[in-house]
Write a protein that holds these residues in place. Structure first.
Motif, PDB file in Angstrom:
ATOM      1  N   GLY A 159       0.811  -1.216   0.000  1.00 56.32           N
ATOM      2  CA  GLY A 159       0.000   0.000   0.000  1.00 56.32           C
ATOM      3  C   GLY A 159       0.843   1.264   0.000  1.00 56.32           C
ATOM      4  N   SER A 160       2.045   1.179  -0.582  1.00 53.12           N
ATOM      5  CA  SER A 160       2.974   2.312  -0.521  1.00 53.12           C
ATOM      6  C   SER A 160       2.548   3.491  -1.384  1.00 53.12           C
ATOM      7  CB  SER A 160       4.381   1.866  -0.941  1.00 53.12           C
ATOM      8  OG  SER A 160       4.377   1.401  -2.283  1.00 53.12           O
ATOM      9  N   SER A 161       1.588   3.308  -2.278  1.00 49.00           N
ATOM     10  CA  SER A 161       1.139   4.414  -3.120  1.00 49.00           C
ATOM     11  C   SER A 161      -0.051   5.153  -2.533  1.00 49.00           C
ATOM     12  CB  SER A 161       0.771   3.908  -4.518  1.00 49.00           C
ATOM     13  OG  SER A 161      -0.316   2.984  -4.444  1.00 49.00           O
ATOM     14  N   GLY A 162      -0.593   4.669  -1.422  1.00 50.88           N
ATOM     15  CA  GLY A 162      -1.745   5.304  -0.804  1.00 50.88           C
ATOM     16  C   GLY A 162      -1.378   6.520   0.015  1.00 50.88           C
ATOM     17  N   GLY A 216      -5.334  -2.431   1.494  1.00 49.27           N
ATOM     18  CA  GLY A 216      -6.702  -2.856   1.776  1.00 49.27           C
ATOM     19  C   GLY A 216      -7.690  -1.934   1.094  1.00 49.27           C
ATOM     20  N   GLU A 217      -8.825  -2.476   0.689  1.00 53.38           N
ATOM     21  CA  GLU A 217      -9.886  -1.686   0.068  1.00 53.38           C
ATOM     22  C   GLU A 217     -10.348  -0.591   1.026  1.00 53.38           C
ATOM     23  OE1 GLU A 217     -12.780  -0.754  -2.897  1.00 53.38           O
ATOM     24  OE2 GLU A 217     -11.057  -2.125  -2.948  1.00 53.38           O
ATOM     25  N   THR A 218     -10.566   0.621   0.495  1.00 52.92           N
ATOM     26  CA  THR A 218     -11.019   1.703   1.352  1.00 52.92           C
ATOM     27  C   THR A 218     -12.343   1.350   2.019  1.00 52.92           C
ATOM     28  OG1 THR A 218     -11.670   4.037   1.435  1.00 52.92           O
ATOM     29  CG2 THR A 218     -12.165   2.848  -0.604  1.00 52.92           C
ATOM     30  N   ILE A 219     -12.477   1.723   3.273  1.00 48.30           N
ATOM     31  CA  ILE A 219     -13.709   1.444   4.011  1.00 48.30           C
ATOM     32  C   ILE A 219     -14.807   2.422   3.615  1.00 48.30           C
ATOM     33  CG2 ILE A 219     -14.734   1.461   6.326  1.00 48.30           C
ATOM     34  CD1 ILE A 219     -12.141   0.298   7.376  1.00 48.30           C
ATOM     35  N   ALA A 220     -14.414   3.647   3.243  1.00 43.94           N
ATOM     36  CA  ALA A 220     -15.395   4.653   2.862  1.00 43.94           C
ATOM     37  C   ALA A 220     -16.187   4.183   1.643  1.00 43.94           C
ATOM     38  CB  ALA A 220     -14.706   5.978   2.559  1.00 43.94           C
ATOM     39  N   ALA A 230     -15.571  -6.709  -0.482  1.00 43.23           N
ATOM     40  CA  ALA A 230     -14.249  -6.201  -0.879  1.00 43.23           C
ATOM     41  C   ALA A 230     -13.432  -5.793   0.338  1.00 43.23           C
ATOM     42  CB  ALA A 230     -14.418  -5.025  -1.831  1.00 43.23           C
ATOM     43  N   ILE A 231     -14.088  -5.199   1.326  1.00 46.32           N
ATOM     44  CA  ILE A 231     -13.386  -4.802   2.554  1.00 46.32           C
ATOM     45  C   ILE A 231     -12.783  -6.028   3.235  1.00 46.32           C
ATOM     46  CG2 ILE A 231     -13.727  -3.916   4.891  1.00 46.32           C
ATOM     47  CD1 ILE A 231     -15.785  -1.952   3.716  1.00 46.32           C
ATOM     48  N   ARG A 232     -13.573  -7.081   3.370  1.00 49.24           N
ATOM     49  CA  ARG A 232     -13.096  -8.292   4.041  1.00 49.24           C
ATOM     50  C   ARG A 232     -12.012  -8.995   3.222  1.00 49.24           C
ATOM     51  NH1 ARG A 232     -15.350 -10.453   8.455  1.00 49.24           N
ATOM     52  NH2 ARG A 232     -14.239 -12.375   7.928  1.00 49.24           N
ATOM     53  N   GLU A 233     -12.312  -9.219   1.947  1.00 51.21           N
ATOM     54  CA  GLU A 233     -11.410 -10.028   1.124  1.00 51.21           C
ATOM     55  C   GLU A 233     -10.055  -9.358   0.909  1.00 51.21           C
ATOM     56  OE1 GLU A 233     -13.491 -10.944  -2.435  1.00 51.21           O
ATOM     57  OE2 GLU A 233     -15.004 -12.199  -1.435  1.00 51.21           O
ATOM     58  N   SER A 234     -10.013  -8.039   0.930  1.00 47.62           N
ATOM     59  CA  SER A 234      -8.738  -7.345   0.721  1.00 47.62           C
ATOM     60  C   SER A 234      -7.888  -7.308   1.981  1.00 47.62           C
ATOM     61  CB  SER A 234      -8.990  -5.918   0.235  1.00 47.62           C
ATOM     62  OG  SER A 234      -9.624  -5.140   1.247  1.00 47.62           O
ATOM     63  N   ARG A 235      -8.455  -7.729   3.112  1.00 47.85           N
ATOM     64  CA  ARG A 235      -7.735  -7.639   4.377  1.00 47.85           C
ATOM     65  C   ARG A 235      -7.398  -8.999   4.992  1.00 47.85           C
ATOM     66  NH1 ARG A 235     -10.287  -3.017   3.756  1.00 47.85           N
ATOM     67  NH2 ARG A 235      -9.441  -1.114   4.729  1.00 47.85           N
TER      68      ARG A 235
END
Length: 453
Positions: A159-162, A216-220, A230-235
């Motif tokens: 996640g270094s580009s976030g 991780g997928e943004t929660i917003a 997507a929130i779950r699967e990305s984490r």
């Protein structure tokens, strides 16, 4: 025209000058409220050049003047042109920035920025207040790391580009640490390695001291079935895979994973929540509990493992502040609902310091609340934001607004969340916060300091 701005930094001149010469310095010095970003940093303060991106694809080229290079006392950059997209910035006339450093005694350095330009000094002052504060605070963070025996770390970051990852990468590299960006595309730079979340390569962590997992997928967003999935699967599973790899890797000093205060649930009222408080209810509490549990393979193998439970990040370039700023700037902001709900927040740079400390401090392990020491109620937050922007905050936001944007569940667990979280573990370590008050954090991010020098 132009400006001269001077401050005394509590660090030796050699360290101050070296900080400016390292990768990441340009990014750390660009104020977050300005519409520019570092595209390429200079390879040499003597005769290199840096390229900044502006809106509309325009470019600002800062060329370093060899005649003004006198380490560790001075370097100079001037506005230059190279192609059509670099011509419009030249309408300002000229720009010559002389960076001067002198020994101020007792291991301190006088830093003087002198800009000869057609731009009025009043328009530049907030920028240099920000720059000098960033310099002083970043150097203090590096000094803390050195005193703790961190040495030169090799840090792998997902996640270094976030928002957080890019800023953390810049902070670490200005401290002389080496950052390896774990990316999902084919590497195009020497500091990148390919990371496949479902099946990371066995040698992914070779030569790495610390792993910081931010992806991780943004929660917003509206809490639809697809978004929740997507929130779950990305984490969960990607974190477990990385933790298993960390457990099998030799020489790894720490595995640091993002987490969130959502674990405490969305309706905790006035209860003061610390790391050993009971988990709460709701979708996000379930996700975060499983997310943290996914780090257990690393912890069981004896790798120091830290879960950084992050509050609501205050950053002009992202998150809720970026969304709310235009509304409040127009004088249309106000409290949400009753305004009595607690907001557990953290300034971006304080969050970076916590990740930095988690990377090197052996006393940190397990869950760590990454929140400022002074949570505020929603009505106090909105008043502080409005005051920072010199606007009124008189229009309460009805509950229907967030529910239209986030759905009923998203509004309840995000916009209307009521959590009074304290950084108890960090308190116990005597951790220093850059901006412990919400007024300081907002002023720093939005360029409204009231400092006189």
């Amino acid at each position: 025209m132009g400006i001269e701005y001077t401050s005394v930094i509590d660090h030796p001149i050699d360290e101050v000058f070296a900080w400016h010469a390292r990768p990441g310095a340009m990014q750390r010095l660009i104020p977050p409220w300005q519409p520019m970003r570092a595209l390429t940093e200079t390879e040499s303060l003597a005769d290199g050049r840096a390229v900044l991106g502006l809106p509309g694809g325009l470019r600002w080229i800062a060329r370093h003047d060899p005649a003004g290079y006198d380490p560790p006392h001075q370097f100079v950059d001037v506005l230059s042109s190279d192609g059509v997209m670099t011509l419009p910035p030249r309408v300002i006339g000229w720009w010559r920035h002389t960076h001067r450093f002198s020994d101020a005694g007792a291991g301190t350095t006088r830093v003087q920025d002198e800009v000869d330009t057609t731009v009025p000094g009043a328009a530049l002052r907030a920028t240099f207040v920000y720059r000098h504060r960033q310099l002083a605070d970043d150097l203090a963070a590096h000094r803390d790391a050195a005193r703790a025996g961190a040495g030169q770390l090799n840090v792998a970051i997902t996640g270094s580009s976030g928002l957080v990852g890019s800023a953390l990468t810049a902070l670490l590299t200005t401290g002389g640490h080496r950052v390896i960006r774990l990316v999902r595309h084919e590497p195009v730079r020497p500091d990148e390695r390919r990371w496949e979340p479902s099946s990371p390569a066995p040698d992914l962590f070779d030569g790495i001291d610390v792993v910081i997992h931010l992806a991780g997928e943004t929660i917003a967003g509206r809490f639809t079935d697809a978004h929740r999935s997507a929130i779950r699967e990305s984490r969960i599973e990607p974190t477990r895979r990385l933790a298993e790899l960390a457990a099998a890797s030799r020489g790894l000093r720490a595995f640091v994973s993002a987490s969130a205060v959502g674990i405490y649930g969305y309706d905790r009222g006035d209860a003061m929540l610390c790391e050993d408080s009971a988990r709460g209810d709701g979708f996000l509490a379930d996700v975060v509990a499983d997310w943290e549990a996914a780090t257990e393979p690393a912890a069981r193998a004896g790798v120091r493992t830290v879960c950084v439970r992050t509050g609501v990040v205050q950053a002009a370039r992202g998150g809720t502040l970026r969304l709310m700023r235009p509304l409040f700037s127009a004088g249309l902001g106000g409290r949400l609902g009753s305004g009595e709900q607690w907001l557990s927040w953290i300034g971006l740079d304080d969050l970076l310091d916590i990740y930095y400390r988690a990377a090197y401090d052996d006393k940190l392990s397990g869950p760590v609340n990454a929140v400022a020491p002074n949570p505020v109620r929603n009505n106090a937050y909105t008043k502080a934001l409005a005051a920072t922007l010199h606007r009124p905050a008189v229009l309460p936001v009805p509950s229907i607004g967030p529910r239209l944007l986030l759905g009923k569940q998203g509004a309840r667990e995000l916009a209307e969340a009521d959590q009074r979280v304290l950084p108890t573990t960090l308190y116990g370590l005597g951790h220093r916060f850059r901006q412990p008050l919400i007024e300081d954090a907002l002023a720093h991010q939005l360029g409204h300091h009231q400092l006189g020098r």
